[in-house]
Write a protein that holds these residues in place. Structure first.
Motif, short mmCIF file in Angstrom:
data_model
loop_
_atom_site.label_atom_id
_atom_site.label_comp_id
_atom_site.label_asym_id
_atom_site.label_seq_id
_atom_site.Cartn_x
_atom_site.Cartn_y
_atom_site.Cartn_z
N LEU A 173 12.04 -10.82 -2.97
CA LEU A 173 11.39 -10.13 -4.09
C LEU A 173 11.42 -8.62 -3.93
N GLY A 174 12.15 -8.12 -2.95
CA GLY A 174 12.30 -6.68 -2.78
C GLY A 174 11.44 -6.06 -1.71
N GLY A 175 10.70 -6.88 -0.95
CA GLY A 175 9.86 -6.36 0.12
C GLY A 175 8.51 -5.87 -0.39
N ALA A 176 7.62 -5.57 0.56
CA ALA A 176 6.26 -5.15 0.24
C ALA A 176 6.03 -3.68 0.57
N ASP A 177 5.36 -2.98 -0.33
CA ASP A 177 4.96 -1.59 -0.08
C ASP A 177 3.56 -1.52 0.52
N VAL A 178 2.70 -2.44 0.12
CA VAL A 178 1.34 -2.54 0.66
C VAL A 178 1.07 -4.01 0.94
N VAL A 179 0.49 -4.30 2.12
CA VAL A 179 0.09 -5.66 2.49
C VAL A 179 -1.42 -5.67 2.68
N TYR A 180 -2.07 -6.61 2.02
CA TYR A 180 -3.52 -6.80 2.14
C TYR A 180 -3.72 -8.07 2.95
N ASP A 181 -4.27 -7.94 4.18
CA ASP A 181 -4.27 -9.07 5.10
C ASP A 181 -5.66 -9.41 5.65
N PRO A 182 -6.31 -10.44 5.07
CA PRO A 182 -7.53 -10.96 5.66
C PRO A 182 -7.29 -12.17 6.57
N VAL A 183 -6.02 -12.47 6.87
CA VAL A 183 -5.65 -13.71 7.55
C VAL A 183 -5.27 -13.48 9.01
N GLY A 184 -4.37 -12.52 9.28
CA GLY A 184 -3.88 -12.30 10.63
C GLY A 184 -2.90 -13.36 11.07
N GLY A 185 -2.72 -13.50 12.38
CA GLY A 185 -1.87 -14.55 12.92
C GLY A 185 -0.43 -14.46 12.49
N ASP A 186 0.18 -15.62 12.28
CA ASP A 186 1.60 -15.68 11.94
C ASP A 186 1.90 -15.03 10.59
N GLN A 187 0.94 -15.10 9.66
CA GLN A 187 1.19 -14.48 8.36
C GLN A 187 1.30 -12.96 8.48
N PHE A 188 0.49 -12.35 9.34
CA PHE A 188 0.63 -10.91 9.58
C PHE A 188 2.03 -10.60 10.10
N LYS A 189 2.49 -11.39 11.07
CA LYS A 189 3.80 -11.13 11.67
C LYS A 189 4.92 -11.24 10.64
N ALA A 190 4.84 -12.27 9.78
CA ALA A 190 5.87 -12.45 8.76
C ALA A 190 5.82 -11.33 7.73
N ALA A 191 4.61 -10.95 7.31
CA ALA A 191 4.47 -9.87 6.33
C ALA A 191 4.96 -8.54 6.90
N PHE A 192 4.65 -8.30 8.15
CA PHE A 192 5.12 -7.08 8.82
C PHE A 192 6.63 -6.97 8.73
N ARG A 193 7.32 -8.08 8.95
CA ARG A 193 8.78 -8.07 8.95
C ARG A 193 9.36 -7.99 7.54
N ALA A 194 8.51 -8.17 6.54
CA ALA A 194 8.98 -8.08 5.15
C ALA A 194 8.60 -6.75 4.50
N CYS A 195 8.09 -5.82 5.30
CA CYS A 195 7.65 -4.52 4.75
C CYS A 195 8.82 -3.58 4.49
N ASN A 196 8.68 -2.81 3.43
CA ASN A 196 9.62 -1.73 3.15
C ASN A 196 9.29 -0.52 4.01
N PRO A 197 10.23 0.42 4.18
CA PRO A 197 9.90 1.66 4.87
C PRO A 197 8.70 2.36 4.21
N GLU A 198 7.84 2.91 5.04
CA GLU A 198 6.61 3.60 4.64
C GLU A 198 5.57 2.65 4.03
N ALA A 199 5.69 1.37 4.30
CA ALA A 199 4.68 0.42 3.84
C ALA A 199 3.36 0.66 4.57
N ARG A 200 2.26 0.21 3.93
CA ARG A 200 0.93 0.28 4.53
C ARG A 200 0.38 -1.14 4.62
N ILE A 201 -0.02 -1.53 5.82
CA ILE A 201 -0.63 -2.84 6.02
C ILE A 201 -2.13 -2.63 6.25
N ILE A 202 -2.95 -3.25 5.40
CA ILE A 202 -4.40 -3.10 5.53
C ILE A 202 -4.95 -4.34 6.24
#
Length: 292
Positions: A173-202
């Motif tokens: 879907l083109g990657g993520a610019d901002v990730v909103y994460d109340p979950v952690g764990g494996d989902q954080f790791k997967a989302a991290f790897r799907a981030c665009n340059p200069e993304a912000r993970i909250i």
């Protein structure tokens, strides 16, 4: 002193039971971080106009009771448009998402927002607020019913965490610019790897039970920012961030732009059952306990 009408439950209540929350009230303690009710009496220095008013309170504890005494400066008068059940479910979920996306991540119109745990108490509000702020919203949740709730809140794209590869689906879907994460764990790791340059993970919380470890060299290579948010912590050092955010949110609600989602309302004698709904991830949006 407030005659409590309703109390909104949060994942933090479960952490308090286990002694794992960042704030640990002295025992014995009454659960319930946020509540709504009517002011019945006041201390000598309180604003007299509060007497008899319907208010919402971020209390930190004490909400699962018929009455409670709380600092007057935490009492927010309710607009006529908001019922007590909505008010009890409003402050933490909407406040967390608005401060996270606006104050911390500086989400911009047209950016892609990935919301993990998108059908939970805070996740659903992140979908709703992100869409209101002009983002393209990708919602990740478990199962068709929860994804349907996220879609109703405004999500543009849906990912089933049970059956889909989160990283590949977000990348497609083109990657993520901002990730909103109340979950952690494996989902954080997967989302991290799907981030665009200069993304912000909250980082909002760790509902998975696993606090992820972050490789600093990967942050450097992709110019990614990881931002922590503990909403209640602002009470101690910058309360104006919360009061300004809440004024915006109450205004949006009065204008019909926010529609709180409460999946379960149970009476006080069934409070243990209400908490079990959160523990078993059987709810969407908020669970509210009522006293009247």
């Amino acid at each position: 002193m407030i005659r409590i009408a309703a109390c909104g439950l949060n994942f933090a209540d479960l952490l308090m039971i286990e002694g794992k929350y960042q704030e640990k009230p002295p025992l014995p303690a009454t659960l319930g971080l946020e509540l709504a009710g009517t002011v019945e009496s006041l201390g000598p220095d309180a604003d007299p106009s509060l007497l008899g008013r319907r208010v919402a309170v971020y209390a930190g504890s004490g909400g699962l009771a018929d009455y409670g005494c709380f600092p007057a400066d935490r009492c927010v008068p309710l607009p006529d448009s908001m019922g007590v059940e909505e008010a009890a479910a409003f402050q933490i979920a909407y406040g967390t998402s608005h401060v996270a996306l606006d104050h911390k991540a500086r989400l911009q119109p047209g950016e892609t927002l990935l919301v993990l745990g998108a059908a939970g108490g805070v996740g659903l509000t992140a979908v709703e607020i992100g869409k209101l702020m002009g983002a393209r919203v990708i919602a990740c949740a478990r199962g068709a019913d929860k994804l349907a709730a996220a879609k109703a809140a405004g999500a543009d794209h849906l990912i089933d965490s049970e059956t889909e590869d989160l990283r590949m689906a977000v990348k497609a879907l083109g990657g993520a610019d901002v990730v909103y994460d109340p979950v952690g764990g494996d989902q954080f790791k997967a989302a991290f790897r799907a981030c665009n340059p200069e993304a912000r993970i909250i980082v909002i919380g760790f509902a998975s039970g696993e606090v992820p470890q972050i490789s600093a060299n990967h942050l450097l290579v992709k110019n990614i920012s990881v931002i922590g948010l503990y909403w209640g912590g602002y009470m101690a050092f910058r309360p104006e961030v919360l009061t300004g955010s809440m004024a915006t949110l109450f205004g949006w609600h009065a204008a019909g732009r926010l529609k709180p989602h409460i999946s379960h309302v149970l009476p006080l004698e069934r409070a243990a059952e209400a908490l079990e709904l959160l523990r078993g991830r059987k709810s969407t949006g908020k669970v509210v306990v009522t006293m009247l």
